[in-house]
Design an enzyme around this catalytic site. Structure first.
Site, PDB file in Angstrom:
ATOM      1  N   ASP A   1       0.827  -1.216   0.000  1.00 22.64           N
ATOM      2  CA  ASP A   1       0.000   0.000   0.000  1.00 22.64           C
ATOM      3  C   ASP A   1       0.855   1.257   0.000  1.00 22.64           C
ATOM      4  O   ASP A   1       0.419   2.309  -0.469  1.00 22.64           O
ATOM      5  CB  ASP A   1      -0.946  -0.010   1.198  1.00 22.64           C
ATOM      6  CG  ASP A   1      -2.035  -1.041   0.973  1.00 22.64           C
ATOM      7  OD1 ASP A   1      -1.797  -2.225   1.260  1.00 22.64           O
ATOM      8  OD2 ASP A   1      -3.094  -0.666   0.442  1.00 22.64           O
TER       9      ASP A   1
ATOM     10  N   LYS B   1      -1.316  -5.155   3.983  1.00 21.44           N
ATOM     11  CA  LYS B   1      -2.415  -5.652   4.832  1.00 21.44           C
ATOM     12  C   LYS B   1      -1.916  -6.240   6.147  1.00 21.44           C
ATOM     13  O   LYS B   1      -0.916  -6.945   6.173  1.00 21.44           O
ATOM     14  CB  LYS B   1      -3.188  -6.711   4.019  1.00 21.44           C
ATOM     15  CG  LYS B   1      -4.349  -7.347   4.724  1.00 21.44           C
ATOM     16  CD  LYS B   1      -5.332  -6.353   5.310  1.00 21.44           C
ATOM     17  CE  LYS B   1      -5.872  -5.355   4.304  1.00 21.44           C
ATOM     18  NZ  LYS B   1      -6.538  -4.194   4.962  1.00 21.44           N
TER      19      LYS B   1
HETATM   20  O1  MRU Z   1      -7.728  -2.915   2.852  1.00 22.08           O
HETATM   21  P1  MRU Z   1      -7.431  -3.307   1.434  1.00 22.08           P
HETATM   22  O2  MRU Z   1      -8.188  -4.496   0.969  1.00 22.08           O
HETATM   23  O3  MRU Z   1      -7.532  -2.131   0.496  1.00 22.08           O
HETATM   24  O4  MRU Z   1      -5.894  -3.728   1.476  1.00 22.08           O
HETATM   25  C1  MRU Z   1      -5.298  -4.170   0.295  1.00 22.08           C
HETATM   26  C2  MRU Z   1      -3.889  -4.599   0.457  1.00 22.08           C
HETATM   27  O5  MRU Z   1      -3.317  -4.540   1.525  1.00 22.08           O
HETATM   28  C3  MRU Z   1      -3.172  -5.033  -0.787  1.00 22.08           C
HETATM   29  O6  MRU Z   1      -2.241  -6.020  -0.494  1.00 22.08           O
HETATM   30  C4  MRU Z   1      -2.444  -3.824  -1.394  1.00 22.08           C
HETATM   31  O7  MRU Z   1      -3.330  -2.746  -1.555  1.00 22.08           O
HETATM   32  C5  MRU Z   1      -1.832  -4.140  -2.711  1.00 22.08           C
HETATM   33  S1  MRU Z   1      -3.049  -4.407  -3.944  1.00 22.08           S
HETATM   34  C6  MRU Z   1      -2.300  -4.637  -5.450  1.00 22.08           C
END
Ligand code: MRU
Length: 342
Positions: A233, A244
Site C-alpha cells: 500500500d 495488509k
Molecule cells: O484494505 P485493502 O483491501 O484495500 O488492502 C489491500 C492490500 O493490503 C493489498 O495487499 C495492497 O493494496 C496491494 S493491492 C495490489
C-alpha cells in the site's frame, strides 16, 4: 478477466467487493461523493484500484460542475476523495496527478477540461493494466517452478485495474509454463484472501488452497512454500513496506524458514518522501469488523478491540521489490531511487 472498475456513460461502475464471492453485483457511482463512499466502504479496495477510482472520481467532479463553481468543486472532490483511506499512497498520487492536469487546463472551456480529465482517468486505468503486466514479466522468474506460492490479502485483478500485482506475477509465472499452486491466507478480519483471492484465482483455474492466517508458520516450516509474494500500500524510501495487517508476521516467518519474501508494487506505491515505514499512516477500521462475522457477533459485547488495517514490514525482511521498471534489491534506499529516476 474480472472488470474491477469501468468508466461508462452512466458513471463509474465498480464490482462490489463487499459482496463477493456470494454475489456478483455492480455499483454505479454518478459523482465523486459516491466514489468516495465506495472507497471508504470497501466496494473497491487495493492500492492501485483505489488510485484509479480516485482519478475517475476527480473526472466526475468536473463532469458535474458548472463553469462558475468548477474550481471549488475540483478542490472539494480532491479533499473528499483524499479523506477516504489514509494508507495507500496511490490514492494521493492519483488525486495529485488529476489536480496537476486541472491546474494546467484552468481557464480553458469547461467541455475541454471535462474531456481531458476523463481521458486522463481512462489512461490511468489502461496504464495500470500495462504496469501490472510489466511487473509480471519482471517477477515471473523469481517464482520457483513446482512449488507453492504463499500470498496474503488480495493483490490481484480486483485490487487493480486488471491482472494484479502479486497475483500478476503469479499469473505471468503460470503463463510461462511454471507448475505452481497458491496458498491464500484468509486475511482476517475483512477476509480479502478467502473471499477475493481464492475466488479470483479459481476463476483462472490456478490451483488454490485457502488457509487461515495462523497456519502460515506451519506451512512455511514444511518446505512446501517456494516463496511468498504480496502487494503493498505504501513503500518508504528505505524499502519498509506497508501492506495488509498480518503481512509482517508472514515476512518474519518466511525469513526464519529461509523462504524468499517478495513484494510486487507499481512505482506509484513508492513514497520516497518518507525516510522509513514509521512515518506511514496506518488506517484504523471499525471494531465491528473484528467482533462480528457477516453481522453475527463472535466476541462478547463490549470487549476492547484494536483493528489496524495495515502493518509495516521492515525492509530487512524483503528479499526483492518487483516494479514495472525492474526488480529492486537491498539496499533499497539506493535501488528504489534508481528505479524512480531511471
Ligand atoms: O484494505 P485493502 O483491501 O484495500 O488492502 C489491500 C492490500 O493490503 C493489498 O495487499 C495492497 O493494496 C496491494 S493491492 C495490489
Amino acid at each position: 478477466m474480472v472488470e474491477t472498475i469501468q468508466w461508462t456513460t452512466q458513471g463509474v461502475v465498480m464490482l462490489d467487493q463487499t459482496r463477493l464471492p456470494r454475489e456478483t453485483v455492480f455499483v454505479t457511482c454518478r459523482d465523486y461523493r459516491e466514489v468516495a463512499q465506495a472507497i471508504r466502504g470497501m466496494v473497491i479496495r487495493g492500492a492501485p484500484a483505489i488510485g484509479v477510482a480516485a482519478a475517475m472520481g476527480m473526472a466526475l467532479g468536473a463532469a458535474g460542475a458548472d463553469p462558475a463553481s468548477l474550481d471549488a468543486e475540483m478542490d472539494h472532490a480532491a479533499e473528499t476523495l483524499a479523506a477516504t483511506r489514509p494508507t495507500a499512497v496511490n490514492l494521493f498520487w492519483a488525486i495529485e496527478r488529476m489536480k496537476e492536469l486541472y491546474g494546467r487546463l484552468r481557464g480553458r472551456p469547461v467541455e475541454e477540461i471535462r474531456a481531458a480529465l476523463e481521458a486522463e482517468a481512462r489512461e490511468m486505468y489502461r496504464q495500470d493494466i500495462a504496469i501490472n503486466q510489466a511487473m509480471g514479466r519482471h517477477g515471473a522468474g523469481l517464482v520457483p517452478d513446482g512449488k507453492t506460492v504463499l500470498t496474503h490479502c488480495n493483490a490481484g485483478a480486483l485490487a487493480t485495474a486488471g491482472f494484479g500485482t502479486a497475483l500478476g506475477v503469479i499469473r505471468a509465472a503460470v503463463a510461462a509454463g511454471k507448475k505452481i499452486d497458491v496458498f491464500a491466507g484468509e486475511t482476517r478480519p475483512f477476509l480479502q484472501g478467502a473471499r477475493l483471492t481464492a475466488w479470483e484465482l479459481m476463476q483462472d483455474g490456478i490451483p488454490t488452497t485457502l488457509i487461515t492466517d495462523n497456519m502460515a508458520g506451519h506451512f512455511l516450516k514444511s518446505g512446501r512454500i517456494g516463496c511468498v509474494i504480496v502487494g503493498a500500500d505504501r513503500i518508504a524510501g528505505n524499502g519498509d513496506v506497508a501492506n495488509k495487517i498480518g503481512t509482517y508476521s508472514v515476512a518474519v516467518l518466511a525469513r526464519e524458514n529461509g523462504v524468499p519474501f517478495y513484494v510486487a508494487a507499481p512505482i506509484s506505491t513508492l513514497d520516497l518522501s518518507l525516510a522509513s515505514g514509521d512515518a506511514i499512516p496506518i488506517e484504523q477500521r471499525p471494531a465491528a469488523e473484528v467482533t462480528h462475522l457477516f453481522g453475527v457477533a463472535v466476541a462478547p459485547e463490549g470487549v476492547a478491540v484494536e483493528n489496524p488495517a495495515f502493518d509495516v514490514t521492515p525492509a530487512r525482511y524483503v528479499s526483492a521489490i518487483v516494479t514495472e521498471r525492474g526488480v529492486a534489491r537491498a539496499p533499497y534506499s539506493e535501488s528504489l531511487r534508481k528505479l524512480v529516476v531511471g
